[in-house]
Motif scaffolding. Structure first.
Motif, PDB file in Angstrom:
ATOM      1  N   THR A  36      -3.803   3.837 -11.949  1.00 46.48           N
ATOM      2  CA  THR A  36      -2.861   3.492 -12.885  1.00 46.48           C
ATOM      3  C   THR A  36      -2.323   4.843 -13.385  1.00 46.48           C
ATOM      4  O   THR A  36      -2.829   5.835 -13.682  1.00 46.48           O
ATOM      5  CB  THR A  36      -3.849   3.030 -14.021  1.00 46.48           C
ATOM      6  N   MET A  37      -0.940   4.737 -13.554  1.00 49.43           N
ATOM      7  CA  MET A  37      -0.024   5.727 -13.866  1.00 49.43           C
ATOM      8  C   MET A  37       1.098   5.422 -15.075  1.00 49.43           C
ATOM      9  O   MET A  37       1.693   4.303 -14.868  1.00 49.43           O
ATOM     10  CB  MET A  37       0.710   6.478 -12.737  1.00 49.43           C
ATOM     11  N   GLY A  38       1.166   5.891 -16.193  1.00 57.37           N
ATOM     12  CA  GLY A  38       1.813   5.529 -17.100  1.00 57.37           C
ATOM     13  C   GLY A  38       1.708   4.056 -17.666  1.00 57.37           C
ATOM     14  O   GLY A  38       2.493   3.593 -18.038  1.00 57.37           O
ATOM     15  N   GLY A  39       0.420   3.721 -17.681  1.00 53.59           N
ATOM     16  CA  GLY A  39      -0.028   2.199 -18.046  1.00 53.59           C
ATOM     17  C   GLY A  39       0.304   1.360 -16.968  1.00 53.59           C
ATOM     18  O   GLY A  39       0.288   0.033 -17.056  1.00 53.59           O
ATOM     19  N   ILE A  40       0.778   1.600 -15.852  1.00 51.82           N
ATOM     20  CA  ILE A  40       1.082   0.528 -14.829  1.00 51.82           C
ATOM     21  C   ILE A  40       0.132   0.906 -13.668  1.00 51.82           C
ATOM     22  O   ILE A  40      -0.028   1.935 -13.129  1.00 51.82           O
ATOM     23  CB  ILE A  40       2.580   0.996 -14.459  1.00 51.82           C
ATOM     24  N   ASP A  41      -0.411  -0.322 -12.977  1.00 52.19           N
ATOM     25  CA  ASP A  41      -1.235  -0.239 -11.998  1.00 52.19           C
ATOM     26  C   ASP A  41      -0.166   0.075 -10.689  1.00 52.19           C
ATOM     27  O   ASP A  41       0.610  -1.109 -10.591  1.00 52.19           O
ATOM     28  CB  ASP A  41      -2.128  -1.580 -12.072  1.00 52.19           C
ATOM     29  N   TYR A  42      -0.587   0.574  -9.867  1.00 53.54           N
ATOM     30  CA  TYR A  42      -0.028   0.796  -8.470  1.00 53.54           C
ATOM     31  C   TYR A  42      -0.992   0.548  -7.380  1.00 53.54           C
ATOM     32  O   TYR A  42      -2.048   1.093  -7.269  1.00 53.54           O
ATOM     33  CB  TYR A  42       0.850   2.217  -8.447  1.00 53.54           C
ATOM     34  N   SER A  43      -0.620  -0.157  -6.205  1.00 58.12           N
ATOM     35  CA  SER A  43      -1.559  -0.324  -4.988  1.00 58.12           C
ATOM     36  C   SER A  43      -1.757   0.897  -4.178  1.00 58.12           C
ATOM     37  O   SER A  43      -0.730   1.875  -4.166  1.00 58.12           O
ATOM     38  CB  SER A  43      -1.073  -1.761  -4.420  1.00 58.12           C
ATOM     39  N   GLY A  44      -2.706   1.082  -3.380  1.00 58.42           N
ATOM     40  CA  GLY A  44      -2.703   1.978  -2.766  1.00 58.42           C
ATOM     41  C   GLY A  44      -1.342   2.130  -1.752  1.00 58.42           C
ATOM     42  O   GLY A  44      -1.346   3.324  -1.134  1.00 58.42           O
ATOM     43  N   PHE A  45      -0.857   0.850  -1.159  1.00 58.28           N
ATOM     44  CA  PHE A  45       0.290   1.072  -0.217  1.00 58.28           C
ATOM     45  C   PHE A  45       1.490   1.921  -0.993  1.00 58.28           C
ATOM     46  O   PHE A  45       2.207   2.791  -0.433  1.00 58.28           O
ATOM     47  CB  PHE A  45       0.824  -0.350   0.120  1.00 58.28           C
ATOM     48  N   ILE A  46       1.752   1.547  -2.349  1.00 57.80           N
ATOM     49  CA  ILE A  46       2.620   2.071  -2.991  1.00 57.80           C
ATOM     50  C   ILE A  46       2.457   3.640  -3.168  1.00 57.80           C
ATOM     51  O   ILE A  46       3.347   4.629  -3.041  1.00 57.80           O
ATOM     52  CB  ILE A  46       2.930   1.592  -4.472  1.00 57.80           C
ATOM     53  N   VAL A  47       1.185   3.974  -3.495  1.00 57.15           N
ATOM     54  CA  VAL A  47       0.951   5.620  -3.608  1.00 57.15           C
ATOM     55  C   VAL A  47       1.153   6.396  -2.353  1.00 57.15           C
ATOM     56  O   VAL A  47       1.616   7.306  -2.440  1.00 57.15           O
ATOM     57  CB  VAL A  47      -0.655   5.587  -4.208  1.00 57.15           C
ATOM     58  N   ALA A  48       0.626   5.571  -1.160  1.00 58.71           N
ATOM     59  CA  ALA A  48       0.822   6.155   0.201  1.00 58.71           C
ATOM     60  C   ALA A  48       2.292   6.370   0.396  1.00 58.71           C
ATOM     61  O   ALA A  48       2.854   7.430   0.821  1.00 58.71           O
ATOM     62  CB  ALA A  48       0.152   5.328   1.068  1.00 58.71           C
ATOM     63  N   THR A  49       3.250   5.383  -0.081  1.00 56.06           N
ATOM     64  CA  THR A  49       4.511   5.578   0.100  1.00 56.06           C
ATOM     65  C   THR A  49       5.068   6.589  -0.678  1.00 56.06           C
ATOM     66  O   THR A  49       5.855   7.568  -0.192  1.00 56.06           O
ATOM     67  CB  THR A  49       5.320   4.143  -0.268  1.00 56.06           C
ATOM     68  N   LEU A  50       4.754   6.866  -1.841  1.00 54.92           N
ATOM     69  CA  LEU A  50       5.190   7.898  -2.782  1.00 54.92           C
ATOM     70  C   LEU A  50       4.810   9.504  -2.266  1.00 54.92           C
ATOM     71  O   LEU A  50       5.751  10.211  -2.292  1.00 54.92           O
ATOM     72  CB  LEU A  50       4.770   7.804  -4.195  1.00 54.92           C
ATOM     73  N   LEU A  51       3.456   9.293  -1.790  1.00 54.26           N
ATOM     74  CA  LEU A  51       3.087  10.539  -1.044  1.00 54.26           C
ATOM     75  C   LEU A  51       3.908  10.932   0.467  1.00 54.26           C
ATOM     76  O   LEU A  51       4.086  12.037   0.914  1.00 54.26           O
ATOM     77  CB  LEU A  51       1.806  10.592  -0.722  1.00 54.26           C
ATOM     78  N   PHE A  52       4.303   9.994   0.950  1.00 55.92           N
ATOM     79  CA  PHE A  52       5.132  10.010   2.128  1.00 55.92           C
ATOM     80  C   PHE A  52       6.344  10.621   2.028  1.00 55.92           C
ATOM     81  O   PHE A  52       6.626  11.561   3.032  1.00 55.92           O
ATOM     82  CB  PHE A  52       5.124   8.358   2.794  1.00 55.92           C
ATOM     83  N   VAL A  53       7.005  10.562   0.930  1.00 55.58           N
ATOM     84  CA  VAL A  53       8.360  10.958   1.003  1.00 55.58           C
ATOM     85  C   VAL A  53       8.195  12.679   0.574  1.00 55.58           C
ATOM     86  O   VAL A  53       8.707  13.371   1.470  1.00 55.58           O
ATOM     87  CB  VAL A  53       9.025  10.730  -0.438  1.00 55.58           C
ATOM     88  N   PRO A  54       7.442  13.225  -0.175  1.00 54.17           N
ATOM     89  CA  PRO A  54       7.115  14.835  -0.180  1.00 54.17           C
ATOM     90  C   PRO A  54       6.743  15.174   1.465  1.00 54.17           C
ATOM     91  O   PRO A  54       7.137  16.402   2.030  1.00 54.17           O
ATOM     92  CB  PRO A  54       6.284  15.354  -1.009  1.00 54.17           C
TER      93      PRO A  54
END
Length: 202
Positions: A36-54
């Motif tokens: 949960t970030m900023g009141g929004i729930d994100y799946s593990g897939f989306i978090v992995a995608t975000l970490l993949f960019v950097p």
């Protein structure tokens, strides 16, 4: 323009393939979690995608620092990852990142196809210094690779639309790259007679 520098081949492979493998390992580790970030729930897939960019940008930065250059394909792929990774996070929808693969393969299909319609091989323009080959060989390889990219684009659409995210990640990480590598190895063995020996030519 930076001078081209030599780099250990193993290090080069780690920097080129490492980010994709890191994404896979991250996904496997956190796929069942919800964040949960900023009141929004994100799946593990989306978090992995975000970490993949950097991770990808850091690997490309290291590759540029060590070699003095980046290929157009690497820059284009990084742009697509950043753009569709951003859309995935913004809309909280994993479909955007999955579509990225279709668009990358589709872009290569269209680019090579435009060259073929012009009677040219854009592959030869990019790779001729690394792999000297007669023009006929380049045209044959370009036609076949254009078709291969089209097949991979369609295959990705079928996989992400009809199969689970878990299976798509595995096919995206291992299936498509291995299929493309096997295809290229087969083509180079079939097109041996078109290769130019620099010693003979001189």
């Amino acid at each position: 323009m930076a001078d081209k520098k030599d780099i250990n081949p193993i290090m080069k492979q780690v920097l080129e393939l490492g980010p994709t493998l890191a994404f896979f390992l991250l996904y496997i580790r956190i796929k069942e979690n919800t964040y949960t970030m900023g009141g929004i729930d994100y799946s593990g897939f989306i978090v992995a995608t975000l970490l993949f960019v950097p991770i990808l940008l850091a690997a490309m930065g290291a590759l540029w620092f060590l070699t003095g250059k980046l290929s157009r394909m690497q820059i284009f792929t990084a742009f697509m990852v950043i753009f569709f990774g951003g859309l995935t996070a913004w809309f909280n929808d994993e479909r955007f990142f999955k579509m990225k693969t279709t668009l990358v393969y589709g872009f290569f299909t269209v680019t090579l196809g435009i060259g073929l319609l012009q009677g040219r091989s854009y592959l030869a323009f990019v790779l001729n210094e690394m792999l000297p080959m007669e023009n006929e060989g380049w045209m044959i390889l370009t036609r076949r690779l254009c078709l291969a990219f089209a097949v991979l684009a369609v295959a990705n659409e079928v996989v992400w639309r009809t199969m689970s995210t878990d299976l798509w990640v595995k096919i995206e990480t291992f299936g498509f790259p291995l299929a493309l590598m096997a295809f290229l190895m087969l083509q180079f063995s079939l097109l041996q007679r078109y290769l130019i020996d620099p010693d003979q030519e001189s």
